[in-house]
Each structure stands twice: as structure tokens, then as C-alpha cells.
Scaffold this motif. Sequence first.
Motif, PDB file in Angstrom:
ATOM      1  N   ILE A   1       0.832  -1.205   0.000  1.00 30.69           N
ATOM      2  CA  ILE A   1       0.000   0.000   0.000  1.00 30.69           C
ATOM      3  C   ILE A   1       0.865   1.253   0.000  1.00 30.69           C
ATOM      4  O   ILE A   1       0.557   2.242  -0.674  1.00 30.69           O
ATOM      5  N   ALA A   2       1.970   1.199   0.741  1.00 28.77           N
ATOM      6  CA  ALA A   2       2.859   2.357   0.854  1.00 28.77           C
ATOM      7  C   ALA A   2       3.792   2.496  -0.337  1.00 28.77           C
ATOM      8  O   ALA A   2       4.534   3.482  -0.427  1.00 28.77           O
TER       9      ALA A   2
ATOM     10  N   PHE B   1      -6.796   3.746   3.867  1.00 24.80           N
ATOM     11  CA  PHE B   1      -6.300   2.601   4.630  1.00 24.80           C
ATOM     12  C   PHE B   1      -6.202   2.944   6.113  1.00 24.80           C
ATOM     13  O   PHE B   1      -6.639   2.169   6.978  1.00 24.80           O
ATOM     14  N   VAL B   2      -5.656   4.104   6.428  1.00 25.14           N
ATOM     15  CA  VAL B   2      -5.546   4.517   7.830  1.00 25.14           C
ATOM     16  C   VAL B   2      -6.930   4.640   8.457  1.00 25.14           C
ATOM     17  O   VAL B   2      -7.155   4.193   9.595  1.00 25.14           O
ATOM     18  N   VAL B   3      -7.873   5.209   7.751  1.00 26.26           N
ATOM     19  CA  VAL B   3      -9.243   5.333   8.262  1.00 26.26           C
ATOM     20  C   VAL B   3      -9.833   3.953   8.540  1.00 26.26           C
ATOM     21  O   VAL B   3     -10.488   3.730   9.567  1.00 26.26           O
TER      22      VAL B   3
ATOM     23  N   LEU C   1      -7.524  13.419   2.984  1.00 20.50           N
ATOM     24  CA  LEU C   1      -6.404  13.231   2.049  1.00 20.50           C
ATOM     25  C   LEU C   1      -6.900  12.748   0.685  1.00 20.50           C
ATOM     26  O   LEU C   1      -6.287  13.053  -0.338  1.00 20.50           O
ATOM     27  N   GLY C   2      -7.957  11.973   0.677  1.00 22.71           N
ATOM     28  CA  GLY C   2      -8.485  11.477  -0.588  1.00 22.71           C
ATOM     29  C   GLY C   2      -7.547  10.536  -1.312  1.00 22.71           C
ATOM     30  O   GLY C   2      -7.519  10.504  -2.544  1.00 22.71           O
ATOM     31  N   THR C   3      -6.778   9.754  -0.556  1.00 23.54           N
ATOM     32  CA  THR C   3      -5.797   8.835  -1.143  1.00 23.54           C
ATOM     33  C   THR C   3      -6.022   7.424  -0.620  1.00 23.54           C
ATOM     34  O   THR C   3      -6.697   7.213   0.392  1.00 23.54           O
ATOM     35  N   GLU C   4      -5.392   6.461  -1.288  1.00 24.55           N
ATOM     36  CA  GLU C   4      -5.489   5.080  -0.829  1.00 24.55           C
ATOM     37  C   GLU C   4      -4.874   4.924   0.556  1.00 24.55           C
ATOM     38  O   GLU C   4      -5.434   4.238   1.420  1.00 24.55           O
TER      39      GLU C   4
END
Length: 316
Positions: A54-55, A217-219, A210-213
Motif C-alpha cells: 500500500i505504501a 487505509f488509515v481510516v 487526504l483522498g488517497t489510498e
Amino acid sequence: MHKIILDCDPGHDDAVAILLAAGNPSIELLGVTTVGGNHTLDKVTHNARQVLTIAGLDDVPLRAGATRPLLRPVVTAESIHGDSGMEVHGFDLPDPRVEVGEGHAVDFIIETVMSREPGEVTLVPTGPLTNIALAARLEPRIVERVREVVLMGGAYGTGNWSASAEFNITVDPEAAQIVFREDWPVTMVGLDLTHQALATPEVEARFVALGTEVGDFVVALFGAFRQNYRDAQGFTDPPVHDPCAVAYLIDPAVVQTVRVPVDVEIHGGLTTGRTVADFRAPAPAGCHTQVATKLDAPRFWDLVADAAATLGVARG
């Protein structure tokens, strides 16, 4: 810049620690090693592969380590981390691209420390300390070469796995005792500090925005962690322990510490795994251990959010 090996057992908060280390320019992630803890070694290693994928960290070495504690039976934390060890809500975890390298994590730790200049490598364990203790015993010369050990574990106040002890230490107290007694600088980032790192709805909203993957993922991590912590321990918002150890390296002002002698109880009927910190007097000369006491929570979450933003790619 801090060159670190992150020894972990992902784990929701371990995942956030990996993201923080990967996304901050003050950290060079030399490798990720895994240890059985939050779940079995196979599951936490699979989770590490997913987080690195993911990172976008395809080039970071990953090695699997100890499957069990030095002397004791395997204990896992499914009540907090779920059946997979890294349960998420509303997010499809990817098939991992990152592969586990050949060789044991302990050998990787030893080889990395011994191949670099003394004082260059920092060890950041965020799970049970089995790999770190084995490395110190197999190659004692690493102790004088490691810059410092900054670990998430322990508590000088209330525990979480028992009234006296924190999970990472309780799972393998003999390994923890070895690590604390070796003559290298040790910073204990324990529950007394990490329970100040709460993933509140306001914190979660920063990652949604953030509107990112990576943000999503953190959410998803926070959502599952919140529910499990509420059910298991009565927290309204979950404490996100492990990235606090990385944050201390990035900006020591975020984490206040006090130098005190620390040892680990391995025999107590009610206190096995207790990290005993002696605050009774000024630390003696040569004291090599310190404990974290107070977190600047807004600055901490700024670091985590900035790292996630650095790693993030907009949803497409």
C-alpha cells in the motif's frame, strides 16, 4: 537522518508506524522484520507485505523472524487485532507485491548492524522483543554498535494485558529482560505515553480529507481498531501505540522522557512482564534506560498525517 530497522507484528498500529517511517524524510527504513505477537508469524508477515505494498515500498527488505517467545507458549491479541491480525473496515486490502526475503530476521538484524558504521543503526521494536534479544545473544558485538533501541512496550503505570504489564513485554518477558539489561541506550515508549495518542473522530477526519489510498487505509485501520478497543477495553477512541516510537526519533520534542533504571519482572505471579521503572531518585551515573511520559498529541498527529500525505496517491 535515522537509519532504522522496524521490528514489528502488524497489527493496526504497527501498520501506522510503517507508514510514518516510510513517509518522513528524517527516517531511512533499512528493513522491516516481523515477529509473532499480535498474531502468528505467518499472519503478521502477510500483513507487513500488504502495508508495504500500500505504501509503495517494494524495495524495502522484509524478513520474517521468531515464531514464538523464547520460553513461553504463543499468545496473540485477536481481541484487539481480529482474526487476521490487521482487521480493517471498508477497505479492500491488496494482494501483496512485496515478497519476504530469504533468511531469518535475526540474521538480517545482525548483518545490517555489523555491516554499517558503529552508531549508525537504530532498532525500533514495536512487538515482542524476541528477535532483538536473539540478535543480542547470537552476536553480542551488535550491542555496542547499535545507536539506540526505541521500543514500544511496557508501562510504569497500569498495564493492558494484565493489571501490571503491557502485551509486548508480557508475551516474552525473558526477551524483554535481555533487551533492557544489555548496555545499549533504551527508550521505552510505553502505555503511559501511547494512551495519549488517541485516534479521535477529528484525527480520523484528517485522513479522510487526504483522498488517497493510504489515507483510506488509515481510516479503515482506525475504524476496526476503535470497535475492537471499545469492546475489549472500553476505550471510546483507540490508542495508536507504535508510531509514537517512530515519532520520538523524528522529533524528540514530541515525546518527553525521563531517565530512570528499568528492569522486567519475569517471576511474579501477578506481575510477570511488569517493566519496573525506579523513579525514587535521580538516575545513577551510566543509566542507559529512559521512559516516555508525555506526548504532544497535535504535533504527533501532524507527523503521521504529513507522512500519509507524502505516500498518498489520489483515488482514481
